[in-house]
Write a protein that holds these residues in place. Structure first.
Motif, PDB file in Angstrom:
ATOM      1  N   MET A   1       0.808  -1.213   0.000  1.00 51.89           N
ATOM      2  CA  MET A   1       0.000   0.000   0.000  1.00 51.89           C
ATOM      3  C   MET A   1       0.845   1.268   0.000  1.00 51.89           C
ATOM      4  O   MET A   1       0.454   2.290  -0.560  1.00 51.89           O
ATOM      5  CB  MET A   1      -0.953  -0.003   1.198  1.00 51.89           C
ATOM      6  CG  MET A   1      -1.926   1.168   1.218  1.00 51.89           C
ATOM      7  SD  MET A   1      -3.031   1.243  -0.215  1.00 51.89           S
ATOM      8  CE  MET A   1      -4.334   0.119   0.304  1.00 51.89           C
ATOM      9  N   ASP A   2       2.046   1.220   0.619  1.00 43.98           N
ATOM     10  CA  ASP A   2       2.844   2.455   0.683  1.00 43.98           C
ATOM     11  C   ASP A   2       3.451   2.841  -0.663  1.00 43.98           C
ATOM     12  O   ASP A   2       3.790   3.994  -0.892  1.00 43.98           O
ATOM     13  CB  ASP A   2       3.925   2.369   1.765  1.00 43.98           C
ATOM     14  CG  ASP A   2       4.905   1.222   1.564  1.00 43.98           C
ATOM     15  OD1 ASP A   2       5.077   0.757   0.423  1.00 43.98           O
ATOM     16  OD2 ASP A   2       5.511   0.787   2.557  1.00 43.98           O
ATOM     17  N   GLY A   3       3.612   1.880  -1.565  1.00 36.94           N
ATOM     18  CA  GLY A   3       4.094   2.181  -2.906  1.00 36.94           C
ATOM     19  C   GLY A   3       5.468   2.814  -2.964  1.00 36.94           C
ATOM     20  O   GLY A   3       5.787   3.551  -3.909  1.00 36.94           O
ATOM     21  N   LEU A   4       6.305   2.515  -1.988  1.00 38.48           N
ATOM     22  CA  LEU A   4       7.637   3.109  -1.961  1.00 38.48           C
ATOM     23  C   LEU A   4       8.432   2.748  -3.214  1.00 38.48           C
ATOM     24  O   LEU A   4       8.447   1.594  -3.656  1.00 38.48           O
ATOM     25  CB  LEU A   4       8.403   2.633  -0.720  1.00 38.48           C
ATOM     26  CG  LEU A   4       7.982   3.243   0.625  1.00 38.48           C
ATOM     27  CD1 LEU A   4       8.682   2.540   1.769  1.00 38.48           C
ATOM     28  CD2 LEU A   4       8.283   4.745   0.640  1.00 38.48           C
TER      29      LEU A   4
ATOM     30  N   LYS B   1       6.213  11.552  -2.100  1.00 38.43           N
ATOM     31  CA  LYS B   1       7.345  11.073  -2.895  1.00 38.43           C
ATOM     32  C   LYS B   1       8.500  12.083  -2.866  1.00 38.43           C
ATOM     33  O   LYS B   1       9.672  11.707  -2.759  1.00 38.43           O
ATOM     34  CB  LYS B   1       6.903  10.835  -4.343  1.00 38.43           C
ATOM     35  CG  LYS B   1       5.866   9.744  -4.544  1.00 38.43           C
ATOM     36  CD  LYS B   1       6.446   8.375  -4.373  1.00 38.43           C
ATOM     37  CE  LYS B   1       5.502   7.287  -4.818  1.00 38.43           C
ATOM     38  NZ  LYS B   1       6.060   5.925  -4.549  1.00 38.43           N
ATOM     39  N   LYS B   2       8.158  13.347  -2.952  1.00 38.77           N
ATOM     40  CA  LYS B   2       9.197  14.382  -2.888  1.00 38.77           C
ATOM     41  C   LYS B   2       9.901  14.367  -1.540  1.00 38.77           C
ATOM     42  O   LYS B   2      11.142  14.447  -1.452  1.00 38.77           O
ATOM     43  CB  LYS B   2       8.582  15.756  -3.139  1.00 38.77           C
ATOM     44  CG  LYS B   2       8.331  16.090  -4.604  1.00 38.77           C
ATOM     45  CD  LYS B   2       7.678  17.457  -4.715  1.00 38.77           C
ATOM     46  CE  LYS B   2       7.714  17.982  -6.135  1.00 38.77           C
ATOM     47  NZ  LYS B   2       9.051  18.442  -6.545  1.00 38.77           N
ATOM     48  N   LEU B   3       9.127  14.267  -0.471  1.00 41.36           N
ATOM     49  CA  LEU B   3       9.721  14.245   0.870  1.00 41.36           C
ATOM     50  C   LEU B   3      10.623  13.029   1.061  1.00 41.36           C
ATOM     51  O   LEU B   3      11.624  13.092   1.781  1.00 41.36           O
ATOM     52  CB  LEU B   3       8.614  14.249   1.930  1.00 41.36           C
ATOM     53  CG  LEU B   3       7.836  15.559   2.086  1.00 41.36           C
ATOM     54  CD1 LEU B   3       6.629  15.356   2.996  1.00 41.36           C
ATOM     55  CD2 LEU B   3       8.735  16.656   2.644  1.00 41.36           C
ATOM     56  N   ASN B   4      10.267  11.927   0.403  1.00 40.44           N
ATOM     57  CA  ASN B   4      11.073  10.710   0.500  1.00 40.44           C
ATOM     58  C   ASN B   4      12.287  10.732  -0.426  1.00 40.44           C
ATOM     59  O   ASN B   4      13.098   9.801  -0.417  1.00 40.44           O
ATOM     60  CB  ASN B   4      10.220   9.483   0.161  1.00 40.44           C
ATOM     61  CG  ASN B   4       9.218   9.156   1.249  1.00 40.44           C
ATOM     62  OD1 ASN B   4       9.375   9.579   2.399  1.00 40.44           O
ATOM     63  ND2 ASN B   4       8.177   8.408   0.907  1.00 40.44           N
TER      64      ASN B   4
ATOM     65  N   THR C   1       7.001   8.943 -10.293  1.00 38.40           N
ATOM     66  CA  THR C   1       5.935   9.802 -10.809  1.00 38.40           C
ATOM     67  C   THR C   1       4.584   9.297 -10.330  1.00 38.40           C
ATOM     68  O   THR C   1       4.353   8.086 -10.248  1.00 38.40           O
ATOM     69  CB  THR C   1       5.956   9.815 -12.352  1.00 38.40           C
ATOM     70  OG1 THR C   1       7.267  10.189 -12.800  1.00 38.40           O
ATOM     71  CG2 THR C   1       4.930  10.788 -12.918  1.00 38.40           C
ATOM     72  N   VAL C   2       3.697  10.225 -10.028  1.00 34.61           N
ATOM     73  CA  VAL C   2       2.324   9.899  -9.647  1.00 34.61           C
ATOM     74  C   VAL C   2       1.407  10.262 -10.812  1.00 34.61           C
ATOM     75  O   VAL C   2       1.517  11.346 -11.397  1.00 34.61           O
ATOM     76  CB  VAL C   2       1.900  10.654  -8.378  1.00 34.61           C
ATOM     77  CG1 VAL C   2       0.425  10.410  -8.066  1.00 34.61           C
ATOM     78  CG2 VAL C   2       2.773  10.218  -7.198  1.00 34.61           C
ATOM     79  N   TYR C   3       0.516   9.334 -11.148  1.00 34.81           N
ATOM     80  CA  TYR C   3      -0.433   9.515 -12.238  1.00 34.81           C
ATOM     81  C   TYR C   3      -1.855   9.453 -11.692  1.00 34.81           C
ATOM     82  O   TYR C   3      -2.139   8.726 -10.728  1.00 34.81           O
ATOM     83  CB  TYR C   3      -0.281   8.407 -13.288  1.00 34.81           C
ATOM     84  CG  TYR C   3       1.053   8.365 -13.981  1.00 34.81           C
ATOM     85  CD1 TYR C   3       1.233   8.961 -15.230  1.00 34.81           C
ATOM     86  CD2 TYR C   3       2.139   7.692 -13.409  1.00 34.81           C
ATOM     87  CE1 TYR C   3       2.454   8.908 -15.884  1.00 34.81           C
ATOM     88  CE2 TYR C   3       3.373   7.636 -14.054  1.00 34.81           C
ATOM     89  CZ  TYR C   3       3.525   8.246 -15.294  1.00 34.81           C
ATOM     90  OH  TYR C   3       4.736   8.203 -15.929  1.00 34.81           O
ATOM     91  N   SER C   4      -2.761  10.191 -12.333  1.00 31.94           N
ATOM     92  CA  SER C   4      -4.179  10.050 -12.008  1.00 31.94           C
ATOM     93  C   SER C   4      -4.983  10.166 -13.293  1.00 31.94           C
ATOM     94  O   SER C   4      -4.517  10.703 -14.299  1.00 31.94           O
ATOM     95  CB  SER C   4      -4.636  11.104 -11.002  1.00 31.94           C
ATOM     96  OG  SER C   4      -4.521  12.412 -11.536  1.00 31.94           O
ATOM     97  N   LEU C   5      -6.213   9.645 -13.240  1.00 36.22           N
ATOM     98  CA  LEU C   5      -7.128   9.727 -14.380  1.00 36.22           C
ATOM     99  C   LEU C   5      -8.448  10.302 -13.906  1.00 36.22           C
ATOM    100  O   LEU C   5      -8.972   9.901 -12.851  1.00 36.22           O
ATOM    101  CB  LEU C   5      -7.348   8.341 -14.998  1.00 36.22           C
ATOM    102  CG  LEU C   5      -8.318   8.283 -16.180  1.00 36.22           C
ATOM    103  CD1 LEU C   5      -7.798   9.097 -17.367  1.00 36.22           C
ATOM    104  CD2 LEU C   5      -8.569   6.827 -16.594  1.00 36.22           C
ATOM    105  N   HIS C   6      -9.011  11.214 -14.711  1.00 33.23           N
ATOM    106  CA  HIS C   6     -10.252  11.913 -14.370  1.00 33.23           C
ATOM    107  C   HIS C   6     -11.179  11.940 -15.569  1.00 33.23           C
ATOM    108  O   HIS C   6     -10.723  12.035 -16.717  1.00 33.23           O
ATOM    109  CB  HIS C   6      -9.936  13.353 -13.950  1.00 33.23           C
ATOM    110  CG  HIS C   6      -8.891  13.446 -12.894  1.00 33.23           C
ATOM    111  ND1 HIS C   6      -9.184  13.481 -11.557  1.00 33.23           N
ATOM    112  CD2 HIS C   6      -7.536  13.452 -12.979  1.00 33.23           C
ATOM    113  CE1 HIS C   6      -8.064  13.529 -10.860  1.00 33.23           C
ATOM    114  NE2 HIS C   6      -7.044  13.498 -11.702  1.00 33.23           N
ATOM    115  N   GLY C   7     -12.475  11.900 -15.308  1.00 35.28           N
ATOM    116  CA  GLY C   7     -13.430  12.143 -16.370  1.00 35.28           C
ATOM    117  C   GLY C   7     -13.541  13.628 -16.646  1.00 35.28           C
ATOM    118  O   GLY C   7     -13.295  14.455 -15.755  1.00 35.28           O
TER     119      GLY C   7
END
Length: 280
Positions: free
Chosen positions: A55-58, A133-136, A141-147
């Motif tokens: 879940m943390d996706g490190l 992610k920046k703090l770590n 890269t983080v991706y998202s999808l939107h309608g």
């Protein structure tokens, strides 16, 4: 994966979507079919991710589905890429299934990091993940999808303002720009205006993929988007897609946003998308 292998998975994912929604006479095939090429490319060629889900996706790229009603394509792509058994797609929208109509987290389905489908919230979550992610100190890269109809939610624009104001430049938000929503054309429900100009006015770097159902165009466009990260601005991709893509009678209309095919319609749709990788 080669372009042909990607196309083979696209066709099989279409079949999965159609069969899942038909089985329970419920779900959202239109937007799912419209985003099939994008999600197949994202999980097979674009993102750095691990099917040994944590879940943390490190140290992984992360994806957040904000328009959670297109869960059929999300579940199919996750299963076809090894996050959980493909035959679990048989349980879509059934009681006690991990594959609910909108993705949730308490069932513990690998690949799903947030509950979504309450529109407007996914960008805020993705921005939080990108800042983490920046703090770590990660180079991910983080991706998202939107309608596109989802962009009628005010929280989207609060989040957009925040991302630009805080230089969240490890984040790519993609908009499924099919210009349709459940009640009709977005221009008829609530016009969105010039989305490119709007995001740019909010301080984002914006690019458009005009052939959003073409694999090569997606790969080229998303590589361009990735090259724009790390330069002080969040990145927005306007992905021009066709709702219901790949099934002729579902295309060019909003009617299949949230309607399941009957037996005859399913047979017609499956005949247009011959099996490539094996049904579940």
């Amino acid at each position: 994966m080669s372009t042909q292998q990607l196309q083979d998975q696209v066709i099989q994912v279409r079949r999965d979507i159609l069969r899942m929604v038909h089985k329970v006479s419920s779900g959202h095939p239109g937007g799912s079919l419209g985003c099939t090429e994008f999600l197949v490319c994202l999980y097979n060629k674009i993102m750095k991710h691990d099917t040994n889900f944590k879940m943390d996706g490190l140290n992984e790229d992360l994806f957040f589905l904000s328009n959670g009603h297109i869960s059929p394509v999300y579940y199919s792509v996750l299963a076809r890429n090894g996050y959980f058994p493909v035959n679990e797609l048989n349980t879509f929208r059934l009681l006690d299934s991990r594959l609910q109509g909108h993705p949730t987290t308490h069932e513990g389905l690998d690949g799903v990091r947030i509950a979504s489908g309450s529109l407007g919230q996914g960008m805020s979550v993705a921005i939080g993940a990108a800042l983490t992610k920046k703090l770590n100190g990660e180079n991910t890269t983080v991706y998202s999808l939107h309608g596109d109809g989802e962009l009628q939610e005010g929280q989207i624009w609060e989040a957009a303002m925040y991302a630009a104001g805080n230089n969240v430049d490890n984040y790519i938000a993609t908009v499924d720009y099919n210009k349709k929503q459940i009640d009709g054309a977005t221009d008829d429900v609530l016009p969105l205006g010039d989305l490119k100009a709007k995001f740019e006015a909010f301080g984002w770097d914006v690019l458009e993929i005009h052939q959003g159902n073409d694999i090569d165009a997606i790969l080229t466009g998303m590589a361009d988007a990735k090259n724009r990260t790390g330069k002080g601005k969040p990145v927005c991709v306007l992905l021009h897609t066709e709702m219901g893509n790949g099934v002729d009678f579902m295309m060019h209309t909003h009617a299949w946003h949230g309607k399941a095919p009957n037996d005859e319609q399913l047979a017609n749709a499956l005949a247009q998308n011959p099996e490539t990788l094996g049904d579940y």
